[in-house]
Design a protein around this motif. Sequence first.
Motif, PDB file in Angstrom:
ATOM      1  N   GLN A  49      -7.173  12.900   0.259  1.00  0.00           N
ATOM      2  CA  GLN A  49      -8.634  12.984   0.245  1.00  0.00           C
ATOM      3  C   GLN A  49      -9.234  12.211   1.420  1.00  0.00           C
ATOM      4  O   GLN A  49      -8.761  11.137   1.795  1.00  0.00           O
ATOM      5  CB  GLN A  49      -9.177  12.422  -1.067  1.00  0.00           C
ATOM      6  CG  GLN A  49     -10.683  12.581  -1.232  1.00  0.00           C
ATOM      7  CD  GLN A  49     -11.156  12.206  -2.631  1.00  0.00           C
ATOM      8  OE1 GLN A  49     -10.379  12.264  -3.597  1.00  0.00           O
ATOM      9  NE2 GLN A  49     -12.420  11.821  -2.751  1.00  0.00           N
TER      10      GLN A  49
ATOM     11  N   ARG B 110     -16.969  19.808  -3.281  1.00  0.00           N
ATOM     12  CA  ARG B 110     -17.375  19.189  -2.009  1.00  0.00           C
ATOM     13  C   ARG B 110     -16.442  18.078  -1.543  1.00  0.00           C
ATOM     14  O   ARG B 110     -16.695  17.405  -0.547  1.00  0.00           O
ATOM     15  CB  ARG B 110     -18.814  18.650  -2.060  1.00  0.00           C
ATOM     16  CG  ARG B 110     -19.850  19.665  -2.496  1.00  0.00           C
ATOM     17  CD  ARG B 110     -19.822  20.909  -1.639  1.00  0.00           C
ATOM     18  NE  ARG B 110     -20.104  20.608  -0.217  1.00  0.00           N
ATOM     19  CZ  ARG B 110     -19.882  21.449   0.790  1.00  0.00           C
ATOM     20  NH1 ARG B 110     -19.334  22.623   0.561  1.00  0.00           N
ATOM     21  NH2 ARG B 110     -20.191  21.113   2.030  1.00  0.00           N
ATOM     22  N   THR B 111     -15.353  17.859  -2.252  1.00  0.00           N
ATOM     23  CA  THR B 111     -14.367  16.878  -1.802  1.00  0.00           C
ATOM     24  C   THR B 111     -13.622  17.429  -0.591  1.00  0.00           C
ATOM     25  O   THR B 111     -13.224  18.597  -0.569  1.00  0.00           O
ATOM     26  CB  THR B 111     -13.349  16.581  -2.921  1.00  0.00           C
ATOM     27  OG1 THR B 111     -14.042  16.026  -4.043  1.00  0.00           O
ATOM     28  CG2 THR B 111     -12.291  15.586  -2.448  1.00  0.00           C
ATOM     29  N   ALA B 112     -13.434  16.579   0.424  1.00  0.00           N
ATOM     30  CA  ALA B 112     -12.691  16.983   1.621  1.00  0.00           C
ATOM     31  C   ALA B 112     -11.265  16.454   1.524  1.00  0.00           C
ATOM     32  O   ALA B 112     -11.040  15.293   1.182  1.00  0.00           O
ATOM     33  CB  ALA B 112     -13.363  16.436   2.874  1.00  0.00           C
TER      34      ALA B 112
ATOM     35  N   VAL C  50     -12.505  21.180   9.849  1.00  0.00           N
ATOM     36  CA  VAL C  50     -12.542  22.291   8.896  1.00  0.00           C
ATOM     37  C   VAL C  50     -12.430  23.613   9.649  1.00  0.00           C
ATOM     38  O   VAL C  50     -11.693  24.514   9.246  1.00  0.00           O
ATOM     39  CB  VAL C  50     -13.846  22.253   8.056  1.00  0.00           C
ATOM     40  CG1 VAL C  50     -14.020  23.561   7.281  1.00  0.00           C
ATOM     41  CG2 VAL C  50     -13.826  21.074   7.081  1.00  0.00           C
TER      42      VAL C  50
ATOM     43  N   THR D 259      -9.857  20.880   4.437  1.00  0.00           N
ATOM     44  CA  THR D 259     -10.396  21.859   3.490  1.00  0.00           C
ATOM     45  C   THR D 259     -11.455  21.203   2.622  1.00  0.00           C
ATOM     46  O   THR D 259     -11.266  20.065   2.165  1.00  0.00           O
ATOM     47  CB  THR D 259      -9.274  22.420   2.596  1.00  0.00           C
ATOM     48  OG1 THR D 259      -8.326  23.121   3.422  1.00  0.00           O
ATOM     49  CG2 THR D 259      -9.822  23.356   1.534  1.00  0.00           C
ATOM     50  N   ILE D 260     -12.563  21.888   2.413  1.00  0.00           N
ATOM     51  CA  ILE D 260     -13.604  21.414   1.504  1.00  0.00           C
ATOM     52  C   ILE D 260     -13.431  22.134   0.170  1.00  0.00           C
ATOM     53  O   ILE D 260     -13.505  23.364   0.108  1.00  0.00           O
ATOM     54  CB  ILE D 260     -15.018  21.678   2.056  1.00  0.00           C
ATOM     55  CG1 ILE D 260     -15.178  21.075   3.463  1.00  0.00           C
ATOM     56  CG2 ILE D 260     -16.077  21.118   1.109  1.00  0.00           C
ATOM     57  CD1 ILE D 260     -15.044  19.566   3.510  1.00  0.00           C
TER      58      ILE D 260
ATOM     59  N   ARG E 194     -19.368  13.335   9.747  1.00  0.00           N
ATOM     60  CA  ARG E 194     -19.617  14.694   9.263  1.00  0.00           C
ATOM     61  C   ARG E 194     -19.354  15.724  10.366  1.00  0.00           C
ATOM     62  O   ARG E 194     -18.777  16.782  10.123  1.00  0.00           O
ATOM     63  CB  ARG E 194     -21.063  14.789   8.766  1.00  0.00           C
ATOM     64  CG  ARG E 194     -21.347  15.998   7.890  1.00  0.00           C
ATOM     65  CD  ARG E 194     -22.755  15.950   7.319  1.00  0.00           C
ATOM     66  NE  ARG E 194     -22.924  14.797   6.445  1.00  0.00           N
ATOM     67  CZ  ARG E 194     -23.796  13.809   6.661  1.00  0.00           C
ATOM     68  NH1 ARG E 194     -24.562  13.823   7.734  1.00  0.00           N
ATOM     69  NH2 ARG E 194     -23.891  12.801   5.813  1.00  0.00           N
TER      70      ARG E 194
ATOM     71  N   GLU F  42     -16.092  10.509   3.203  1.00  0.00           N
ATOM     72  CA  GLU F  42     -17.026  10.340   4.316  1.00  0.00           C
ATOM     73  C   GLU F  42     -17.493   8.902   4.473  1.00  0.00           C
ATOM     74  O   GLU F  42     -17.544   8.353   5.581  1.00  0.00           O
ATOM     75  CB  GLU F  42     -18.230  11.259   4.085  1.00  0.00           C
ATOM     76  CG  GLU F  42     -18.829  11.827   5.341  1.00  0.00           C
ATOM     77  CD  GLU F  42     -19.902  12.847   5.036  1.00  0.00           C
ATOM     78  OE1 GLU F  42     -21.050  12.431   4.781  1.00  0.00           O
ATOM     79  OE2 GLU F  42     -19.598  14.050   5.054  1.00  0.00           O
TER      80      GLU F  42
END
Length: 235
Positions: A37, A73-75, A62, A68-69, A55, A40
């Motif tokens: 994970q 909304r977790t990246a 991405v 991947t989002i 961001r 941000e």
Amino acid sequence: MKPSDKEEGTGRRHGGRYIYEELRRQILTLQLKHGEQLDEISLANTFGLSRSPVRDAMARLVSEGLVTILPNRTAIVTPFEIEEFPNYITALDLIQRAVTRLAAKHRSEADLLKIEAANAEYMEKVYQGDFSAMTEKNKAFHLAIAAAGRNNYLATYYDKLLSEGQRIQHLQFDFMTSQDAPQKLGRDHDELIAVIRAGDADAADKAAHEHTMLFQNRFLTFMQRNLLKDMDINA
């Protein structure tokens, strides 16, 4: 715009580029693991910058398929699924053959010089044993071939596939260097250069396919010997 505003905007752009380059490096070298994970706020604190350049960097990663989002909304670092390796190889093979064929048809003398210079830089890193730099120079070599093919659509997708290939290469770094001496690793590109210089599109197609199969076979041998001894993998 106030001078301070301009400086702040410039700093943000530069900060975003630094964050992008650093995160990309960590992803490709597996310092950031598949599926890990990326928060941000934590990244902003780590880099000592606001969330805006973080961001920006994440958006670029991405777009390259490295981050991947998720729906919540977790990246995360884009996972590498072993089951998808045959599909990856199919895509790589088709695109690699296409750009190499086009390069043989359309290359100029200037293109050939760029391709050979990129290979010389790759070879330098091979002999130095700098594997991280070696994967970057290998990618640059193949993108020089793609540029000679004069098709930006193929080159853009090829760039993405090569980035994924860098992650795969880093999985097997120790294995590759124990199996292949620098002289052997460095000779992988010779046939590609020769057929492109000769302008032989069919031979270029064949050489590119063989290059993809070499990459596939090295990885499958590594996986069977090290990670999936009890699993049969066929691409």
